[in-house]
Design a protein around this motif. Structure first.
Motif, PDB file in Angstrom:
ATOM      1  N   GLU A   1       0.823  -1.220   0.000  1.00 46.77           N
ATOM      2  CA  GLU A   1       0.000   0.000   0.000  1.00 46.77           C
ATOM      3  C   GLU A   1       0.856   1.268   0.000  1.00 46.77           C
ATOM      4  OE1 GLU A   1      -3.116   1.060  -0.145  1.00 46.77           O
ATOM      5  OE2 GLU A   1      -3.861  -0.958  -0.573  1.00 46.77           O
ATOM      6  N   GLU A   2       1.827   1.295   0.898  1.00 44.30           N
ATOM      7  CA  GLU A   2       2.662   2.485   1.025  1.00 44.30           C
ATOM      8  C   GLU A   2       3.503   2.685  -0.238  1.00 44.30           C
ATOM      9  OE1 GLU A   2       5.594   2.341   4.139  1.00 44.30           O
ATOM     10  OE2 GLU A   2       6.388   4.301   3.502  1.00 44.30           O
ATOM     11  N   ALA A   3       4.052   1.580  -0.728  1.00 43.98           N
ATOM     12  CA  ALA A   3       4.879   1.662  -1.938  1.00 43.98           C
ATOM     13  C   ALA A   3       4.059   2.186  -3.115  1.00 43.98           C
ATOM     14  CB  ALA A   3       5.468   0.297  -2.259  1.00 43.98           C
ATOM     15  N   GLN A   4       2.827   1.721  -3.220  1.00 44.92           N
ATOM     16  CA  GLN A   4       1.955   2.190  -4.303  1.00 44.92           C
ATOM     17  C   GLN A   4       1.708   3.689  -4.207  1.00 44.92           C
ATOM     18  OE1 GLN A   4      -1.394  -0.487  -3.701  1.00 44.92           O
ATOM     19  NE2 GLN A   4      -0.814  -1.709  -5.487  1.00 44.92           N
TER      20      GLN A   4
ATOM     21  N   PHE B   1       4.776   5.574  -5.199  1.00 44.08           N
ATOM     22  CA  PHE B   1       4.991   5.524  -6.643  1.00 44.08           C
ATOM     23  C   PHE B   1       4.077   6.510  -7.364  1.00 44.08           C
ATOM     24  CE2 PHE B   1       3.944   3.676 -10.845  1.00 44.08           C
ATOM     25  CZ  PHE B   1       5.202   3.774 -11.413  1.00 44.08           C
ATOM     26  N   ILE B   2       2.816   6.490  -6.993  1.00 42.10           N
ATOM     27  CA  ILE B   2       1.840   7.373  -7.648  1.00 42.10           C
ATOM     28  C   ILE B   2       2.189   8.843  -7.404  1.00 42.10           C
ATOM     29  CG2 ILE B   2      -0.566   8.148  -7.589  1.00 42.10           C
ATOM     30  CD1 ILE B   2      -1.303   5.165  -7.093  1.00 42.10           C
TER      31      ILE B   2
ATOM     32  N   SER C   1      -1.824  -1.344 -11.885  1.00 40.26           N
ATOM     33  CA  SER C   1      -3.034  -2.141 -11.671  1.00 40.26           C
ATOM     34  C   SER C   1      -3.019  -3.365 -12.578  1.00 40.26           C
ATOM     35  CB  SER C   1      -4.277  -1.314 -12.003  1.00 40.26           C
ATOM     36  OG  SER C   1      -4.371  -0.230 -11.125  1.00 40.26           O
ATOM     37  N   PRO C   2      -3.093  -4.550 -12.015  1.00 38.60           N
ATOM     38  CA  PRO C   2      -3.074  -5.748 -12.855  1.00 38.60           C
ATOM     39  C   PRO C   2      -4.316  -5.836 -13.750  1.00 38.60           C
ATOM     40  CG  PRO C   2      -3.466  -6.313 -10.544  1.00 38.60           C
ATOM     41  CD  PRO C   2      -3.149  -4.853 -10.584  1.00 38.60           C
ATOM     42  N   ASP C   3      -5.440  -5.309 -13.266  1.00 38.71           N
ATOM     43  CA  ASP C   3      -6.665  -5.349 -14.071  1.00 38.71           C
ATOM     44  C   ASP C   3      -7.099  -3.947 -14.455  1.00 38.71           C
ATOM     45  OD1 ASP C   3      -6.900  -8.189 -13.605  1.00 38.71           O
ATOM     46  OD2 ASP C   3      -7.517  -7.657 -11.560  1.00 38.71           O
ATOM     47  N   PRO C   4      -7.861  -3.828 -15.536  1.00 37.03           N
ATOM     48  CA  PRO C   4      -8.376  -2.514 -15.940  1.00 37.03           C
ATOM     49  C   PRO C   4      -9.254  -1.903 -14.856  1.00 37.03           C
ATOM     50  CG  PRO C   4      -8.674  -4.131 -17.698  1.00 37.03           C
ATOM     51  CD  PRO C   4      -8.244  -4.889 -16.486  1.00 37.03           C
ATOM     52  N   LEU C   5      -9.285  -0.577 -14.810  1.00 36.48           N
ATOM     53  CA  LEU C   5     -10.114   0.127 -13.830  1.00 36.48           C
ATOM     54  C   LEU C   5     -11.155   0.971 -14.549  1.00 36.48           C
ATOM     55  CD1 LEU C   5      -7.317   1.496 -11.435  1.00 36.48           C
ATOM     56  CD2 LEU C   5      -8.590  -0.657 -11.258  1.00 36.48           C
ATOM     57  N   ASN C   6     -12.260   1.263 -13.859  1.00 35.00           N
ATOM     58  CA  ASN C   6     -13.237   2.185 -14.444  1.00 35.00           C
ATOM     59  C   ASN C   6     -13.122   3.555 -13.779  1.00 35.00           C
ATOM     60  OD1 ASN C   6     -14.783   2.188 -12.029  1.00 35.00           O
ATOM     61  ND2 ASN C   6     -15.747   0.273 -12.669  1.00 35.00           N
TER      62      ASN C   6
ATOM     63  N   ILE D   1     -11.002   4.923 -10.207  1.00 34.14           N
ATOM     64  CA  ILE D   1      -9.952   5.942 -10.210  1.00 34.14           C
ATOM     65  C   ILE D   1     -10.336   7.107  -9.292  1.00 34.14           C
ATOM     66  CG2 ILE D   1      -8.666   7.563 -11.654  1.00 34.14           C
ATOM     67  CD1 ILE D   1      -9.111   5.546 -13.994  1.00 34.14           C
ATOM     68  N   MET D   2     -11.616   7.537  -9.373  1.00 33.14           N
ATOM     69  CA  MET D   2     -12.107   8.599  -8.473  1.00 33.14           C
ATOM     70  C   MET D   2     -11.805   8.270  -7.020  1.00 33.14           C
ATOM     71  SD  MET D   2     -15.927   9.389  -9.834  1.00 33.14           S
ATOM     72  CE  MET D   2     -16.392  10.286  -8.333  1.00 33.14           C
ATOM     73  N   VAL D   3     -12.142   7.051  -6.645  1.00 39.84           N
ATOM     74  CA  VAL D   3     -11.987   6.632  -5.251  1.00 39.84           C
ATOM     75  C   VAL D   3     -10.510   6.523  -4.872  1.00 39.84           C
ATOM     76  CG1 VAL D   3     -12.344   4.728  -3.638  1.00 39.84           C
ATOM     77  CG2 VAL D   3     -14.194   5.444  -5.177  1.00 39.84           C
ATOM     78  N   LYS D   4      -9.748   5.839  -5.710  1.00 38.31           N
ATOM     79  CA  LYS D   4      -8.348   5.588  -5.340  1.00 38.31           C
ATOM     80  C   LYS D   4      -7.513   6.865  -5.287  1.00 38.31           C
ATOM     81  CE  LYS D   4      -8.045   0.785  -6.374  1.00 38.31           C
ATOM     82  NZ  LYS D   4      -7.155  -0.361  -6.221  1.00 38.31           N
ATOM     83  N   LEU D   5      -7.806   7.823  -6.150  1.00 36.18           N
ATOM     84  CA  LEU D   5      -7.003   9.056  -6.149  1.00 36.18           C
ATOM     85  C   LEU D   5      -7.720  10.218  -5.473  1.00 36.18           C
ATOM     86  CD1 LEU D   5      -5.429   8.968  -9.730  1.00 36.18           C
ATOM     87  CD2 LEU D   5      -4.467   8.118  -7.594  1.00 36.18           C
ATOM     88  N   ASN D   6      -8.982   9.976  -5.090  1.00 37.38           N
ATOM     89  CA  ASN D   6      -9.751  11.001  -4.414  1.00 37.38           C
ATOM     90  C   ASN D   6      -9.870  12.289  -5.228  1.00 37.38           C
ATOM     91  OD1 ASN D   6     -11.246  12.007  -2.259  1.00 37.38           O
ATOM     92  ND2 ASN D   6      -9.425  12.974  -1.354  1.00 37.38           N
TER      93      ASN D   6
END
Lengths: 168, 168
Positions: free
Chosen positions: B4-7, B10-11, B37-42, B46-51
């Motif tokens: 989690e922290e590494a991700q 990186f971002i 991300s190993p799988d595609p995202l919608n 993205i909204m949630v993960k990057l806020n």
DNA sequence: TCAAAATTTCACTAATTTTTGAAATTTCAG
DNA sequence: CTGAAATTTCAAAAATTAGTGAAATTTTGA
């Protein structure tokens, strides 16, 4: 085209160009102005020609000097400081490469190095994708790093330097 | 370090890195997220993960697609659109080179071509310095142009492409 | 040493860029 | 077709970045 107009065009466009490269517009314009000036200019000359404030000129000139693109010139009998730009474009390019490598690529590589070994189950697909991505960017970056070092060395090396002159 | 922290690291850093290259921070962060991300995202993922807001995601995803760095993915049975990033870093790099060449270098060369012949006394030092500077930048740009074309071709060419894989 | 000239700094203002979020539009399953 | 879900647009707000100009500091010639 008249000289005056061509000069304006060059300065304006070099400024816009620079802003795509992380250099701010005014700094690039000052650089452009100095590149096409046969003689060194002082701060007042630049203020007048680009119509910007004294403080602005001073700060951006200082940055250009930090980037190694502009030199202070002392003219005997003159109280003011004068400035002139390195005119050899190959030197300008290698200087920029050197600085950006130092400021951006090197720190990024140091980070990627740390990120490559995350804890946890190596067969988890999130971990797998993460280490794969970070690893491949890191390897790519190391290659680029070597290549750019070579480029900069080539400029500093007499023989290769002369060889390179053929391309100027 | 935990995944989690590494991700997050990186971002965040890919975002800062991108902003030195004329790419805006959020666009680079979305790119980073998709790269790991190993799988595609919608869009909602993205909204949630990057806020960040829906509109922001939408605009920047569209730009990433224009840059050829991200693809729309249709997942059967899903109503929403999904997105995935090109993972081959060499392809990413050549794609960026190709686009920037088209958007920046080529127009600049066209301008310099026009500026090189100014009217007036060729022995005037202002005219001399101007044509010399413009000319040398133009020649340098043409060289760079050729070199970058070669780089992009190398990726598109099967044989060289395979050769290049050795460096990945 | 003194004071005029030159340079530098920096708080404030201006300009630009990015982000939001709600409305408009498009898509599509039923 | 219909209408709910998904996507896109875009005017306004927020955030960031750049520029100003006057005050503070430094330099230098007399």
């Amino acid at each position: 085209m008249q000289l005056e107009e061509a000069q304006q065009q060059f300065i304006a466009n070099w400024g816009a160009f620079g802003s795509h490269w992380g250099i701010n517009r005014t700094m690039a314009q000052i650089h452009a102005l100095l590149l096409i000036s046969p003689d060194p200019l002082n701060q007042d000359d630049i203020m007048v020609k680009l119509n910007i404030s004294r403080g602005n000129v001073n700060m951006n000139i200082r940055d250009l000097i930090d980037w190694g693109l502009v030199n202070r010139i002392l003219i005997p009998g003159e109280r003011k400081e004068f400035f002139s730009a390195e005119k050899d474009i190959w030197k300008v390019a290698t200087q920029i490469v050197k600085e950006r490598k130092k400021r951006e690529l090197d720190p990024m590589l140091r980070l990627l190095d740390q990120l490559e070994d995350v804890e946890g189950d190596k067969s988890d697909k999130h971990i797998k994708q993460f280490t794969e991505t970070v690893g491949s960017i890191r390897r790519f970056g190391l290659q680029a790093d070597k290549m750019l070092d070579g480029l900069v060395k080539a400029e500093e090396n007499w023989f290769l330097g002369n060889l390179m002159k053929m391309f100027r």
